[in-house]
Write an enzyme that holds these catalytic residues in place. Sequence first.
Site, PDB file in Angstrom:
ATOM      1  N   CYS A 100      -0.019   4.034   2.478  1.00 33.59           N
ATOM      2  CA  CYS A 100       0.337   3.610   3.843  1.00 33.59           C
ATOM      3  C   CYS A 100       1.793   3.959   4.133  1.00 33.59           C
ATOM      4  O   CYS A 100       2.124   4.493   5.193  1.00 33.59           O
ATOM      5  CB  CYS A 100       0.158   2.101   3.995  1.00 33.59           C
ATOM      6  SG  CYS A 100      -1.511   1.485   3.742  1.00 33.59           S
ATOM      7  N   CYS A 109       0.836  -1.210   0.000  1.00 33.03           N
ATOM      8  CA  CYS A 109       0.000   0.000   0.000  1.00 33.03           C
ATOM      9  C   CYS A 109       0.869   1.257   0.000  1.00 33.03           C
ATOM     10  O   CYS A 109       1.430   1.622   1.030  1.00 33.03           O
ATOM     11  CB  CYS A 109      -0.926  -0.039   1.220  1.00 33.03           C
ATOM     12  SG  CYS A 109      -1.851   1.471   1.505  1.00 33.03           S
TER      13      CYS A 109
END
Length: 160
Positions: A68, A65
């Site tokens: 993230c 991700c």
Amino acid sequence: MLLVTACNSSGQQDTSQTSAEENEQAQEQTGPLSKVAIADLEGKPIQLEEYAGKTIVLNFWATWCKPCIVEMPSMVEARASLGDEFVFLLASDESTEKISKFVEKQQIDLPFVQLQNGVQNLQITALPTTWIIRDGKILKEIIGAMEWNTEENIEELKNL
């Protein structure tokens, strides 16, 4: 005065009353926090109750991700600004090996943990998602990446 009655399946009148406090306690026990199962990267279980009296920033993320990963350096700075009253935990449901390799490669100074029961079991549909938790309650849910270290966001966390 309003009197409310209900019938159960046997047709008998239900006269039990549940206070708002009892409802809140029942919700806490069955809500998403009750389903959180995390462990450190050595496999030792971590109970959120261990952090009683502190505000927990529980961030759900994954190694794949990009948003993230982008927000992590600002989390490091925010953690330093917020002090010991706040605990940051970054939880991924990937294998501990994968998380450990990520931590070793990225060298980000945050406490990474393994979510042992999967984000789907917590009804999390997007990463990153962060829960701000205190006293067994989710005070705020943040969906998506953010700049954690801005003055505005630091103040908002302190004022929750």
